[in-house]
Enzyme design. Structure first.
Site, PDB file in Angstrom:
ATOM      1  N   ARG A   1       0.770  -1.101  -0.089  1.00  0.00           N
ATOM      2  CA  ARG A   1       0.000   0.043  -0.127  1.00  0.00           C
ATOM      3  C   ARG A   1       0.891   1.252  -0.227  1.00  0.00           C
ATOM      4  O   ARG A   1       0.493   2.309   0.359  1.00  0.00           O
ATOM      5  CB  ARG A   1      -0.841   0.025   1.133  1.00  0.00           C
TER       6      ARG A   1
ATOM      7  N   LYS B   1       4.123  11.390 -11.591  1.00  0.00           N
ATOM      8  CA  LYS B   1       3.130  10.528 -12.406  1.00  0.00           C
ATOM      9  C   LYS B   1       3.705   9.203 -12.650  1.00  0.00           C
ATOM     10  O   LYS B   1       5.168   9.431 -12.983  1.00  0.00           O
ATOM     11  CB  LYS B   1       2.986  11.341 -13.806  1.00  0.00           C
TER      12      LYS B   1
ATOM     13  N   GLU C   1      11.741  18.064 -25.026  1.00  0.00           N
ATOM     14  CA  GLU C   1      11.169  18.133 -23.403  1.00  0.00           C
ATOM     15  C   GLU C   1      11.611  19.452 -22.968  1.00  0.00           C
ATOM     16  O   GLU C   1      11.017  20.441 -22.418  1.00  0.00           O
ATOM     17  CB  GLU C   1      11.071  17.204 -22.489  1.00  0.00           C
TER      18      GLU C   1
ATOM     19  N   LYS D   1       8.938  22.547 -14.420  1.00  0.00           N
ATOM     20  CA  LYS D   1       8.048  21.558 -14.004  1.00  0.00           C
ATOM     21  C   LYS D   1       7.612  21.678 -12.555  1.00  0.00           C
ATOM     22  O   LYS D   1       6.421  21.460 -12.224  1.00  0.00           O
ATOM     23  CB  LYS D   1       8.695  20.285 -14.378  1.00  0.00           C
TER      24      LYS D   1
ATOM     25  N   GLU E   1      -3.266  17.611 -11.894  1.00  0.00           N
ATOM     26  CA  GLU E   1      -3.883  17.954 -13.226  1.00  0.00           C
ATOM     27  C   GLU E   1      -5.035  18.182 -13.296  1.00  0.00           C
ATOM     28  O   GLU E   1      -6.010  17.869 -14.139  1.00  0.00           O
ATOM     29  CB  GLU E   1      -3.397  17.111 -14.333  1.00  0.00           C
TER      30      GLU E   1
ATOM     31  N   ARG F   1      -1.698  21.885 -14.966  1.00  0.00           N
ATOM     32  CA  ARG F   1      -0.707  20.844 -15.324  1.00  0.00           C
ATOM     33  C   ARG F   1      -0.619  20.530 -16.499  1.00  0.00           C
ATOM     34  O   ARG F   1       0.334  19.899 -17.438  1.00  0.00           O
ATOM     35  CB  ARG F   1      -0.763  19.641 -14.547  1.00  0.00           C
TER      36      ARG F   1
ATOM     37  N   ASN G   1       1.441  19.115 -21.532  1.00  0.00           N
ATOM     38  CA  ASN G   1       1.214  18.266 -22.609  1.00  0.00           C
ATOM     39  C   ASN G   1       1.559  18.962 -23.956  1.00  0.00           C
ATOM     40  O   ASN G   1       0.948  18.289 -24.856  1.00  0.00           O
ATOM     41  CB  ASN G   1      -0.273  17.705 -22.326  1.00  0.00           C
TER      42      ASN G   1
ATOM     43  N   HIS H   1       1.940  17.044 -27.005  1.00  0.00           N
ATOM     44  CA  HIS H   1       1.819  15.545 -26.640  1.00  0.00           C
ATOM     45  C   HIS H   1       0.749  14.863 -27.293  1.00  0.00           C
ATOM     46  O   HIS H   1       0.861  13.759 -27.580  1.00  0.00           O
ATOM     47  CB  HIS H   1       1.645  15.500 -25.065  1.00  0.00           C
TER      48      HIS H   1
ATOM     49  N   HIS I   1       1.759  11.952 -29.090  1.00  0.00           N
ATOM     50  CA  HIS I   1       1.142  10.478 -28.925  1.00  0.00           C
ATOM     51  C   HIS I   1       0.623   9.689 -30.076  1.00  0.00           C
ATOM     52  O   HIS I   1       0.518   8.713 -30.072  1.00  0.00           O
ATOM     53  CB  HIS I   1       0.251  10.653 -27.602  1.00  0.00           C
TER      54      HIS I   1
ATOM     55  N   HIS J   1       9.444   8.973 -28.135  1.00  0.00           N
ATOM     56  CA  HIS J   1       8.728   9.934 -27.539  1.00  0.00           C
ATOM     57  C   HIS J   1       8.975  11.199 -27.652  1.00  0.00           C
ATOM     58  O   HIS J   1       8.160  12.090 -28.224  1.00  0.00           O
ATOM     59  CB  HIS J   1       8.569   9.571 -25.867  1.00  0.00           C
TER      60      HIS J   1
HETATM   61  P1  NAD Z   1      13.924   5.111 -21.621  1.00  0.00           P
HETATM   62  O1  NAD Z   1      13.752   4.635 -20.162  1.00  0.00           O
HETATM   63  O2  NAD Z   1      13.428   3.726 -22.620  1.00  0.00           O
HETATM   64  O3  NAD Z   1      15.273   5.082 -21.769  1.00  0.00           O
HETATM   65  C1  NAD Z   1      15.681   5.327 -23.165  1.00  0.00           C
HETATM   66  C2  NAD Z   1      16.880   4.481 -23.348  1.00  0.00           C
HETATM   67  O4  NAD Z   1      17.950   4.949 -23.108  1.00  0.00           O
HETATM   68  C3  NAD Z   1      16.667   2.861 -23.001  1.00  0.00           C
HETATM   69  O5  NAD Z   1      17.041   2.094 -23.956  1.00  0.00           O
HETATM   70  C4  NAD Z   1      17.697   3.024 -21.865  1.00  0.00           C
HETATM   71  O6  NAD Z   1      18.120   1.779 -21.286  1.00  0.00           O
HETATM   72  C5  NAD Z   1      18.636   3.842 -22.245  1.00  0.00           C
HETATM   73  N1  NAD Z   1      19.449   4.756 -21.064  1.00  0.00           N
HETATM   74  C6  NAD Z   1      18.871   5.416 -20.248  1.00  0.00           C
HETATM   75  N2  NAD Z   1      19.923   5.890 -19.397  1.00  0.00           N
HETATM   76  C7  NAD Z   1      20.939   5.865 -20.066  1.00  0.00           C
HETATM   77  C8  NAD Z   1      22.229   6.242 -19.888  1.00  0.00           C
HETATM   78  N3  NAD Z   1      22.612   7.127 -18.891  1.00  0.00           N
HETATM   79  N4  NAD Z   1      23.245   5.734 -20.547  1.00  0.00           N
HETATM   80  C9  NAD Z   1      22.964   4.761 -21.765  1.00  0.00           C
HETATM   81  N5  NAD Z   1      21.664   4.259 -21.878  1.00  0.00           N
HETATM   82  C10 NAD Z   1      20.937   5.073 -21.214  1.00  0.00           C
HETATM   83  O7  NAD Z   1      13.049   6.126 -22.144  1.00  0.00           O
HETATM   84  P2  NAD Z   1      12.892   7.754 -21.803  1.00  0.00           P
HETATM   85  O8  NAD Z   1      13.008   8.471 -22.976  1.00  0.00           O
HETATM   86  O9  NAD Z   1      13.985   8.066 -20.636  1.00  0.00           O
HETATM   87  O10 NAD Z   1      11.356   7.856 -21.201  1.00  0.00           O
HETATM   88  C11 NAD Z   1      10.382   7.531 -21.771  1.00  0.00           C
HETATM   89  C12 NAD Z   1       9.191   7.207 -20.939  1.00  0.00           C
HETATM   90  O11 NAD Z   1       9.006   8.329 -20.032  1.00  0.00           O
HETATM   91  C13 NAD Z   1       7.809   6.839 -21.650  1.00  0.00           C
HETATM   92  O12 NAD Z   1       7.504   5.448 -21.251  1.00  0.00           O
HETATM   93  C14 NAD Z   1       7.013   7.892 -21.260  1.00  0.00           C
HETATM   94  O13 NAD Z   1       5.620   7.721 -21.156  1.00  0.00           O
HETATM   95  C15 NAD Z   1       7.441   8.313 -20.083  1.00  0.00           C
HETATM   96  N6  NAD Z   1       7.139   9.475 -19.407  1.00  0.00           N
HETATM   97  C16 NAD Z   1       6.885   9.832 -18.406  1.00  0.00           C
HETATM   98  C17 NAD Z   1       6.437  11.151 -17.692  1.00  0.00           C
HETATM   99  C18 NAD Z   1       5.925  11.276 -16.256  1.00  0.00           C
HETATM  100  O14 NAD Z   1       5.803  12.130 -15.908  1.00  0.00           O
HETATM  101  N7  NAD Z   1       6.130  10.408 -15.700  1.00  0.00           N
HETATM  102  C19 NAD Z   1       6.699  12.213 -18.459  1.00  0.00           C
HETATM  103  C20 NAD Z   1       7.349  11.942 -19.811  1.00  0.00           C
HETATM  104  C21 NAD Z   1       7.500  10.777 -20.247  1.00  0.00           C
END
Ligand code: NAD
Length: 373
Positions: free
Chosen positions: A128, A150, A192, A234, A244, A248, A252, A255, A259, A273
């Site tokens: 929990r 999030k 971003e 942020k 949101e 907030r 987006n 986005h 998306h 992304h």
């Molecule tokens: P990811 O976590 O898949 O990382 C991208 C790639 O880079 C992966 O292959 C990872 O292994 C590699 N990587 C990460 N750090 C590294 C490093 N220091 N050295 C070498 N390789 C490295 O993707 P991302 O772009 O970091 O995140 C995308 C995700 O984030 C999506 O699922 C999206 O929905 C989510 N997201 C969430 C929020 C939120 O507010 N929670 C906001 C924006 C995006």
């Protein structure tokens, strides 16, 4: 070992009892124990990471925590978006229970947004709710996903549809980790960063026009500044509207378009992304211009800057056959749809606002023109 070692910027996230700090520095992983110790309830941490990041940074993280007398376990998940699934979440929760992770223990997300999102959600539901810390390793995670609470996973109905608002106890950002990030991922995260300038900070956008290539070429000071400004932006918006209800949604920007492009490309690596967000922000600006909310100079500046760092600005650049109506139907599925209406974030550089009731024919024209190139 002092707690402040290596910290260049501290950004508070003001959320009453759930407040926390984002600490940013160059080399913070080496002193991770010092940055974790003040916020953990007992000296036991489970690191969740993916196989790419594990190969590069897990040992250093483990050592740094153990040197501070913290007991460390780790769980290594497959890299990639597919990890944000029911099956991986279930397996992760079972592994954590099998490790005997207790209520007062802490999970530590060491990775990009995928690891941050699934770890945060696991922390929200395990027993929990247990504490978690974000140590984001991708630029996207450092400037966006690790901040604001999030968390969640994807379903066959769409991305991020199952999740929780659940804040970390601290976000520890080590700029040095960006040195191992593939350039394409760095650029996707940079989209971003640009977003914050476009939303409400024209001075930051101007700074990026001057210094953006230093950020994408690995200048640590420029990176730390850009990450800190992004986190401040942020944090400010999240503090005003944690769940949101209104403001907030500005985060987006681009986005809903992005998306739709991602969904159409099938999350198979064709379009990251942030790459979708860059194109989506240009679509939002084009729609704004057609509605008289932005002028051609805004469009030229935004696309000029995104192109200067090497980001795509039009759907035509993706190299996939795309259909405007299909994209529109994805947009209507987006979770930002409100009472059946798609919510758009529109306006000039630095003046974004939420809008509903937009003429979908106009949106179709924007999609067509981006697809045509
Ligand atoms: P990811 O976590 O898949 O990382 C991208 C790639 O880079 C992966 O292959 C990872 O292994 C590699 N990587 C990460 N750090 C590294 C490093 N220091 N050295 C070498 N390789 C490295 O993707 P991302 O772009 O970091 O995140 C995308 C995700 O984030 C999506 O699922 C999206 O929905 C989510 N997201 C969430 C929020 C939120 O507010 N929670 C906001 C924006 C995006």
């Amino acid at each position: 070992m002092t707690e402040n070692r290596g910290i260049l910027h501290t950004v508070p996230v003001a959320l009453g009892k759930r407040s926390y700090d984002i600490v940013i520095g160059d080399g913070l992983l080496e002193s991770l124990g010092a940055h974790v110790t003040p916020v953990i309830r007992q000296k036991r941490v489970t690191i969740i990471t993916d196989e790419n990041v594990a190969a590069l940074h897990l040992e250093a993280a483990r050592k740094a925590l153990e040197n501070a007398g913290i007991r460390v376990d780790d769980v290594i998940l497959p890299a990639g978006e597919a990890t944000k699934s029911y099956s991986q979440l279930g397996a992760l929760l079972d592994t954590l229970l099998a490790l005997g992770v207790e209520r007062k223990d802490t999970l530590l997300a060491l990775g990009g947004g995928v690891i941050g999102d699934i770890t945060g959600f696991a922390a929200a539901v395990l027993r929990r709710g247990i504490d978690f810390i974000q140590v984001p390793t991708s630029l996207l995670a450092q400037v966006d996903s690790s901040v604001g609470g999030k968390t969640g996973i994807n379903t066959s109905f769409g991305k991020n549809l199952i999740g929780a608002f659940y804040q970390p106890r601290r976000v520890i950002i080590d700029i040095k980790l960006l040195a191992t990030l593939p350039r394409r991922e760095l650029l996707a995260g940079y989209a971003e960063v640009v977003k914050y300038g476009l939303i409400d900070n024209p001075a930051f956008f101007s700074w990026l026009e001057e210094n953006g290539t230093a950020v994408t070429d690995g200048d640590a000071h420029a990176q730390a500044y850009a990450v800190a400004e992004s986190c401040k932006a942020k944090a400010r918006i999240v503090a005003e509207d944690e769940f949101e209800a209104g403001k907030r949604a500005l985060l987006n920007l681009g986005h809903t378009f992005g998306h739709a492009l991602e969904a159409e490309c099938g999350y198979d690596g064709t379009l990251l992304h942030g790459e979708g967000v860059a194109i989506g922000m240009m679509m939002a600006l084009e729609l704004s211009m057609r509605m008289g909310l932005a002028n051609p100079a805004d469009l030229a500046r935004a696309s000029g800057h995104l192109e200067a760092v090497g980001l795509k600005t039009k759907a035509a650049h993706i190299g996939r056959e795309l259909d405007a109506d299909k994209l529109l139907s994805h947009m209507a599925q987006d979770k930002k749809v409100d009472a059946g209406e798609i919510v758009f974030i529109l306006g000039p550089i630095g003046g974004a606002a939420t809008r509903k009731g937009i003429d979908l024919d106009l949106v179709r024209q924007v999609l067509h023109s981006s697809i045509k190139g």
